[in-house]
Design a protein around this motif. Structure first.
Motif, PDB file in Angstrom:
ATOM      1  N   ILE A 197       0.804  -1.220   0.000  1.00  0.00           N
ATOM      2  CA  ILE A 197       0.000   0.000   0.000  1.00  0.00           C
ATOM      3  C   ILE A 197       0.840   1.276   0.000  1.00  0.00           C
ATOM      4  O   ILE A 197       0.295   2.379   0.110  1.00  0.00           O
ATOM      5  N   GLY A 198       2.159   1.169  -0.142  1.00  0.00           N
ATOM      6  CA  GLY A 198       3.025   2.331   0.037  1.00  0.00           C
ATOM      7  C   GLY A 198       2.783   3.462  -0.940  1.00  0.00           C
ATOM      8  O   GLY A 198       2.723   4.632  -0.555  1.00  0.00           O
ATOM      9  N   SER A 230      -0.501   5.007  -0.198  1.00  0.00           N
ATOM     10  CA  SER A 230      -0.383   5.718   1.077  1.00  0.00           C
ATOM     11  C   SER A 230       0.246   7.087   0.878  1.00  0.00           C
ATOM     12  O   SER A 230      -0.153   8.065   1.525  1.00  0.00           O
ATOM     13  N   TRP A 262      -5.638   9.122   6.087  1.00  0.00           N
ATOM     14  CA  TRP A 262      -4.876   7.986   6.595  1.00  0.00           C
ATOM     15  C   TRP A 262      -5.222   6.744   5.780  1.00  0.00           C
ATOM     16  O   TRP A 262      -6.397   6.479   5.524  1.00  0.00           O
ATOM     17  N   PRO A 263      -4.232   5.975   5.372  1.00  0.00           N
ATOM     18  CA  PRO A 263      -4.508   4.741   4.630  1.00  0.00           C
ATOM     19  C   PRO A 263      -4.955   3.628   5.572  1.00  0.00           C
ATOM     20  O   PRO A 263      -4.586   3.601   6.738  1.00  0.00           O
ATOM     21  N   LYS A 271      -4.940  -0.527   5.509  1.00  0.00           N
ATOM     22  CA  LYS A 271      -4.683  -1.827   4.899  1.00  0.00           C
ATOM     23  C   LYS A 271      -5.790  -2.756   5.335  1.00  0.00           C
ATOM     24  O   LYS A 271      -6.111  -2.823   6.509  1.00  0.00           O
ATOM     25  N   CYS A 307       2.763  -4.195   7.908  1.00  0.00           N
ATOM     26  CA  CYS A 307       2.385  -3.139   6.965  1.00  0.00           C
ATOM     27  C   CYS A 307       1.169  -2.367   7.460  1.00  0.00           C
ATOM     28  O   CYS A 307       1.069  -1.158   7.241  1.00  0.00           O
ATOM     29  N   SER A 351       1.372   1.649   8.339  1.00  0.00           N
ATOM     30  CA  SER A 351       0.513   2.568   7.589  1.00  0.00           C
ATOM     31  C   SER A 351       0.142   3.785   8.424  1.00  0.00           C
ATOM     32  O   SER A 351      -0.281   4.813   7.875  1.00  0.00           O
ATOM     33  N   PRO A 397       2.615   7.446   7.320  1.00  0.00           N
ATOM     34  CA  PRO A 397       2.613   6.128   6.689  1.00  0.00           C
ATOM     35  C   PRO A 397       3.951   5.798   6.032  1.00  0.00           C
ATOM     36  O   PRO A 397       4.683   6.682   5.563  1.00  0.00           O
TER      37      PRO A 397
END
Length: 614
Positions: A334-335, A338, A347-348, A350, A382, A386, A420
């Motif tokens: 998800i980087g 993010s 905010w992400p 996952k 992860c 995040s 993140p």
């Protein structure tokens, strides 16, 4: 975000975007970067690179008429410092300032603040009692809650997914969305309000998909639904005021607005008229704000994310693929998304995950039938890095408590980095110009105390060969022109947290991130050497060893290191130190009744420590 496409290459041969186009980053080999994107009326915009290399931006060609007074604008942002990540942050901050939206603090809501439980994995359309349509999910969640409480796994919210209103199995969308016996008599025999009380009053995060034309809400003309084939969208804010006013009373705190792209693909008016998207999403956002309800987007378009800078109630978005047997190998990655979300103040999240490799669903009708997660640590790590929500979705007695608790305190408060984890800058050079960079994923984040002391967290996943990590890979907009002190780095020991070997890390002494099988991880933590030549390595049994949710402040007082701690009353906290000769000290300090403690590590010739927890 659904269907995120990443394209990188030498201009002008790179193509992509179109209807799903978002911000475009143009950069050279020195990472001098410009960002192009829609700004005003982003929901009605489209941008793409044509075959000839021309950038095209404007109102969607499908729009039938442009009303008087309509405005569309494009923003061009020139990065102040080298770096794609740095330029994205500057671009996003400019848009937030333009529309007056502040960045969302990490304690804004339970979903961002505490460990949660999600029903999108083991119990996804798979209740412990009955079938997937009319089974008793109320008793299922109570069992989960009771067992978690017994073993002190502190869930701070429950995410109830689309099964709660029978999306897939009964109505093929949303027919009704409230605490109604008509809707819930089988799945929640006593209703959502009653269940919320039995769960200790912790709030819900509740799924919301696409409305169906047969919904009783659609027949109310004041709600002004647009109906097209199998889908419908409301256009009047009064509908959302009604929905959210009632939802607040049964325990809703966050609505997971999912299937946004499905609505676009189904309801043609959303891309034929300029007001259709605005009246849908803006009215929803305004009503949510009025009732102190937060919105998490899911399966959205980049234009929807761009538009979120106008909506304080939109605080997060799911950043990766669904966690499913088919998607588990990718939902941790998800980087890149993010970076985009965080730059725009979101905010992400996952998606959910299994915390254990041993659990498996035996129901052949479940999407997770016989699936086993080979790398639960990758997902847990992860999710934590995040800096957004962390919500495992295990079967009642199947969770791995030790893995889950690496993310939080004993009261469930998440231990987070400041921002993140995102790809290192060298990633973009490797993708666009085939320059030296990681062959796989390398993401970084940090915890910083006024740039004076900073701890960096580096994760490599699925690397096909070792990557030489250098100090320059830590650079971001907050550290431009800042001279880093001496540093040490150690690899996180997943089997024995105390057995670590910190080594020097400097411009002259990089370290190597090792290869990993499949989507397994290699995780490294960089710590500063303090002025007295000691090192605070932190809570080495947590993913984020130094976080502001645990360590409130760090100060050097002569030969002593003064650390203010925060935690649950009577919680035992272990902080590891390293002296100038490399000897390790794992110091225990108990948190007092007030939720604080002061740990003073004296580093003179006679080493000793004091823990004050009055």
């Amino acid at each position: 975000m659904d269907g995120i496409k990443f394209n990188a290459g030498t201009y002008p041969n790179i193509q992509g975007m179109g209807f799903n186009g978002g911000a475009l980053a143009l950069f050279d080999k020195k990472l001098r970067t410009y960002i192009l994107s829609s700004s005003e009326s982003a929901l009605n915009g489209i941008q793409q690179l044509s075959n000839g290399g021309y950038y095209q931006s404007g109102v969607m060609g499908s729009i039938k008429t442009i009303p008087q007074g309509f405005t569309f604008s494009t923003i061009l942002y020139a990065g102040e410092y080298p770096g794609v990540n740095n330029a994205m942050m500057g671009w996003g901050s400019s848009l937030l300032k333009m529309y007056g939206k502040k960045r969302v603090p990490t304690d804004d809501q339970n979903m961002l603040k505490y460990l949660g439980y999600s029903t999108t994995a083991y119990y996804f359309y798979n209740p412990a009692y009955g079938n997937n349509s009319t089974g008793n999910y109320e008793k299922t969640l109570l069992d989960v809650h009771e067992y978690a409480s017994l073993y002190k796994v502190p869930y701070g919210y429950y995410l109830i997914d689309s099964w709660w209103y029978g999306e897939y199995t009964i109505y093929h969308g949303i027919w009704m969305w409230e605490d109604s016996h008509i809707l819930l008599k089988d799945r929640f025999p006593n209703g959502l309000t009653s269940l919320n009380n039995k769960l200790g009053g912790v709030p819900y995060v509740a799924h919301m998909g696409m409305w169906v034309p047969s919904s009783p809400y659609v027949s109310n003309s004041s709600y002004k639904f647009i109906v097209d084939g199998k889908g419908a969208v409301p256009q009047d804010q009064s509908f959302w005021e009604y929905i959210f006013r009632k939802a607040r009373s049964w325990g809703l705190q966050v609505v997971k607005q999912d299937h946004i792209s499905t609505s676009y693909n189904t309801i043609k008016d959303l891309y034929l008229y300029t007001n259709a998207q605005e009246d849908w999403l803006m009215n929803q956002g305004h009503a949510a704000y009025n009732h102190d309800i937060k919105i998490m987007y899911c399966m959205d378009r980049p234009a929807v994310i761009l538009n979120s800078v106008r909506l304080p109630s939109v605080t997060s978005s799911r950043a990766g693929n669904d966690y499913t047997p088919d998607g588990a190998a990718f939902s941790w990655d998800i980087g890149t998304t993010s970076m985009n979300l965080y730059s725009l103040g979101l905010w992400p999240f996952k998606d959910s995950f299994y915390s254990s490799s041993s659990e498996s669903v035996s129901n052949p009708n479940s999407k997770f039938y016989q699936f086993r997660e080979p790398y639960p640590g990758t997902h847990a790590l992860c999710a934590t890095l995040s800096a957004g929500g962390v919500a495992p979705g295990d079967g009642e007695k199947l969770f791995n408590k030790e893995l889950i608790m690496r993310s939080c305190r004993t009261d469930g408060l998440l231990l987070k980095p400041d921002r993140p984890a995102i790809p290192i800058e060298q990633t973009w050079l490797e993708k666009a110009f085939n320059m030296d960079g990681p062959y796989g994923t390398v993401h970084v984040t940090y915890t910083s105390y006024n740039t004076e002391y900073r701890w960096d967290y580096i994760v490599g996943i699925g690397l096909k060969q070792n990557y030489t990590f250098e100090v320059k890979d830590l650079m971001d907009e907050g550290m431009i022109g800042v001279t880093r002190p001496s540093m040490v780095v150690f690899e996180y020991n997943r089997n024995d947290h105390v057995q670590i070997t910190p080594v020097e890390f400097s411009n002259d002494k990089p370290f190597h991130i090792g290869k990993a099988e499949g989507y397994d991880y290699r995780y490294y933590i960089v710590s500063p050497v303090l002025p007295n030549n000691w090192v605070v390595l932190g809570e080495v049994d947590k993913w984020v060893t130094v976080s502001k949710q645990r360590i409130v402040s760090i100060a050097i007082m002569g030969t002593a290191i003064d650390i203010m701690l925060s935690g649950e009353a009577n919680e035992d906290v272990r902080i590891m130190f390293m002296d100038p000769e490399g000897e390790l000290y794992n110091i225990l300090c108990n948190v007092g009744p007030s939720g604080t403690a002061q740990l003073i590590m004296h580093t003179s010739k006679e080493v000793f420590h004091l823990c004050h927890n009055d």
